[in-house]
Design an enzyme around this catalytic site. Structure first.
Site, mmCIF file in Angstrom:
data_model
loop_
_atom_site.group_PDB
_atom_site.id
_atom_site.type_symbol
_atom_site.label_atom_id
_atom_site.label_comp_id
_atom_site.label_asym_id
_atom_site.label_seq_id
_atom_site.Cartn_x
_atom_site.Cartn_y
_atom_site.Cartn_z
ATOM 1 N N GLU A 255 0.845 -1.191 0.000
ATOM 2 C CA GLU A 255 0.000 0.000 0.000
ATOM 3 C C GLU A 255 0.885 1.248 0.000
ATOM 4 O O GLU A 255 1.920 1.278 0.665
ATOM 5 C CB GLU A 255 -0.901 -0.014 1.232
ATOM 6 C CG GLU A 255 -1.947 -1.110 1.115
ATOM 7 C CD GLU A 255 -2.790 -1.273 2.370
ATOM 8 O OE1 GLU A 255 -3.994 -1.456 2.222
ATOM 9 O OE2 GLU A 255 -2.249 -1.213 3.476
ATOM 10 N N CYS B 5 3.473 8.511 0.790
ATOM 11 C CA CYS B 5 4.000 7.655 1.838
ATOM 12 C C CYS B 5 4.300 6.293 1.190
ATOM 13 O O CYS B 5 3.396 5.612 0.713
ATOM 14 C CB CYS B 5 2.938 7.546 2.925
ATOM 15 S SG CYS B 5 3.405 6.495 4.272
ATOM 16 N N CYS C 55 6.302 -6.552 7.243
ATOM 17 C CA CYS C 55 7.422 -5.999 8.022
ATOM 18 C C CYS C 55 7.866 -7.041 9.050
ATOM 19 O O CYS C 55 7.038 -7.775 9.599
ATOM 20 C CB CYS C 55 6.978 -4.724 8.741
ATOM 21 S SG CYS C 55 8.320 -3.889 9.610
ATOM 22 N N CYS D 174 6.325 -4.482 15.730
ATOM 23 C CA CYS D 174 6.003 -3.471 16.749
ATOM 24 C C CYS D 174 4.563 -3.740 17.221
ATOM 25 O O CYS D 174 3.669 -4.006 16.402
ATOM 26 C CB CYS D 174 6.122 -2.064 16.164
ATOM 27 S SG CYS D 174 7.809 -1.696 15.647
ATOM 28 N N CYS E 153 1.468 -1.731 15.712
ATOM 29 C CA CYS E 153 1.416 -1.488 14.264
ATOM 30 C C CYS E 153 0.722 -2.632 13.542
ATOM 31 O O CYS E 153 1.063 -3.803 13.718
ATOM 32 C CB CYS E 153 2.831 -1.313 13.727
ATOM 33 S SG CYS E 153 2.877 -1.062 11.945
ATOM 34 N N CYS F 79 -0.851 6.249 9.744
ATOM 35 C CA CYS F 79 0.360 5.566 10.217
ATOM 36 C C CYS F 79 0.009 4.279 10.932
ATOM 37 O O CYS F 79 -0.806 4.273 11.842
ATOM 38 C CB CYS F 79 1.104 6.422 11.216
ATOM 39 S SG CYS F 79 1.800 7.878 10.520
HETATM 40 N N1 SAH Z 1 9.348 1.095 9.970
HETATM 41 C C1 SAH Z 1 9.455 2.497 9.957
HETATM 42 C C2 SAH Z 1 8.415 3.210 9.103
HETATM 43 C C3 SAH Z 1 7.001 2.719 9.135
HETATM 44 S S1 SAH Z 1 5.794 3.319 10.238
HETATM 45 C C4 SAH Z 1 9.409 3.043 11.380
HETATM 46 O O1 SAH Z 1 9.159 2.277 12.285
HETATM 47 O O2 SAH Z 1 9.682 4.209 11.579
HETATM 48 C C5 SAH Z 1 5.729 5.060 10.206
HETATM 49 C C6 SAH Z 1 5.378 5.631 11.560
HETATM 50 O O3 SAH Z 1 4.057 5.249 11.996
HETATM 51 C C7 SAH Z 1 6.322 5.133 12.663
HETATM 52 O O4 SAH Z 1 6.714 6.183 13.497
HETATM 53 C C8 SAH Z 1 5.446 4.146 13.405
HETATM 54 O O5 SAH Z 1 5.913 3.913 14.703
HETATM 55 C C9 SAH Z 1 4.091 4.833 13.357
HETATM 56 N N2 SAH Z 1 2.982 3.937 13.667
HETATM 57 C C10 SAH Z 1 2.918 2.610 13.491
HETATM 58 N N3 SAH Z 1 1.735 2.125 13.930
HETATM 59 C C11 SAH Z 1 1.011 3.190 14.375
HETATM 60 C C12 SAH Z 1 -0.303 3.342 14.931
HETATM 61 N N4 SAH Z 1 -1.134 2.319 15.081
HETATM 62 N N5 SAH Z 1 -0.693 4.591 15.264
HETATM 63 C C13 SAH Z 1 0.121 5.654 15.065
HETATM 64 N N6 SAH Z 1 1.354 5.565 14.539
HETATM 65 C C14 SAH Z 1 1.813 4.344 14.210
#
Ligand code: SAH
Length: 344
Positions: free
Chosen positions: A87, A100, A107, A111, A114, A333
């Site tokens: 996406e 984006c 991934c 996390c 996420c 995000c």
């Molecule tokens: N892997 C990279 C980029 C992808 S995510 C990273 O971790 O930075 C881009 C941003 O969205 C990151 O800061 C991530 O922590 C945040 N993010 C992920 N899941 C989220 C959620 N459910 N709500 C808000 N931000 C989130």
């Protein structure tokens, strides 16, 4: 067949030279394919012989847009030749667009907050699949006769870009090249969860774009829970490596802080965070948690978010609250999950 969009300008010059073709063709090709967005090799001023060789040697496949959702912020599902999909999100801002980008299918970082992480890692994208996301969306905009310019690129879609450093770096070189899309260095941002081996690669093989760190929490025990990568690569080690990166003078490092209710949204957390980053030329982006189906966390109330911002600013750290864009189509995000959104 090799994909044309994996070639940097200097790769292309070498290929043309090897074939005894006029190297002036390289700038013509970059101009037509990247600036004009033409996705074929029928280029006037390029000899028929060169055109035939190009057609026989390189694919121009940029991936296929299989679904578009959303009205303002739009989420694109893009499918590659092996059937896997990622996406990409197109975000309008002040008459321009930010894209984006995804760097991997799924991934590996897992996390806990996420949605993409729940999908696991399928594979890393190749350079042309990263570049292809921009070209496919550009073509889609052209068809709409949408004139707004794509001004910024952020690697904040699916995947951990520094876990795919080689392909991401090459894609950035193609984005930056003045003969082609010609993005400014400050217009491209790579966001990392703190993947230290990737930062080490960046250190020895410098890349002149912006860096964002998903900082999220100054306390290791909590950061371990949020970002399992923090166990092998703890935050303080990541921060000291970032200090060594040859980012240009006056170049900010963005720290993203995901705010989760009653976990990391207190005044004390804000103070600890500020203490840790205040000497790193920081810019802070506060991201209130975006929920997704089955997520264990909650978004803090507006008051807690504003108080957090005030504490950061009392340390002189410029702090923005990232307004959620695209959550109605799960495009914000951390909400990207091409498997669940589009079960096969
Ligand atoms: N892997 C990279 C980029 C992808 S995510 C990273 O971790 O930075 C881009 C941003 O969205 C990151 O800061 C991530 O922590 C945040 N993010 C992920 N899941 C989220 C959620 N459910 N709500 C808000 N931000 C989130």
């Amino acid at each position: 067949m090799e994909n044309f969009f994996s070639l940097t300008y200097s790769d292309l010059l070498c290929r043309l030279k090897d074939q005894d073709f006029n190297t002036r063709g390289a700038s013509l090709l970059y101009n037509y394919l990247y600036k004009k967005g033409q996705l074929n090799f029928e280029i006037p001023n390029l000899s028929k012989q060169t055109q035939t060789w190009l057609k026989e040697s390189f694919s121009l496949d940029v991936g296929k847009i299989t679904k578009v959702s959303g009205e303002e912020t739009r989420k694109f599902l893009i499918q590659f030749s092996d059937g896997l999909q990622v996406e990409s999100v197109l975000i309008p801002f002040q008459g321009k667009y930010t894209i984006c980008l995804s760097s991997q299918v799924g991934c590996a970082m897992k996390c806990s907050f996420c949605y993409t992480g729940t999908q696991g890692l399928k594979r890393s994208l190749k350079t042309h699949e990263i570049v292809g996301q921009v070209l496919a969306i550009k073509e889609w905009l052209n068809e709409l006769e949408e004139k707004a310019k794509i001004s910024n690129l952020v690697f904040m879609g699916q995947g951990e870009p520094l876990h795919n450093f080689g392909a991401v770096k090459k894609a950035c070189e193609i984005f930056l090249d003045q003969h082609g899309l010609s993005f400014g260095r400050e217009k491209i941002t790579i966001s990392t969860a703190g993947y230290l081996p990737g930062l080490q690669e960046w250190l020895v093989d410098p890349l002149s774009v912006n860096l964002a760190l998903s900082f999220h929490c100054p306390v290791d025990e909590i950061r371990d829970e949020l970002i399992p990568l923090n166990r092998p690569y703890p935050l303080r080690q990541v921060l000291s490596l970032i200090k060594e990166l040859p980012l240009e003078k006056k170049r900010f490092v963005t720290f993203e802080i995901l705010l989760i209710k009653n976990l990391n949204d207190s005044i004390e957390m804000a103070q600890k965070s500020a203490e840790l980053i205040k000497d790193l030329c920081p810019l802070v982006n506060l991201i209130p948690f975006n929920p997704f189906p089955g997520s264990p966390y909650q978004r803090p109330g507006d008051e807690a978010i504003t108080t957090f911002q005030e504490v950061m600013e009392s340390y002189g750290i410029p702090t923005m609250i990232r307004k959620t864009k695209g959550d109605e189509v799960l495009a914000a995000c951390g909400q990207l999950n091409s498997k669940v959104a589009n079960p096969s």
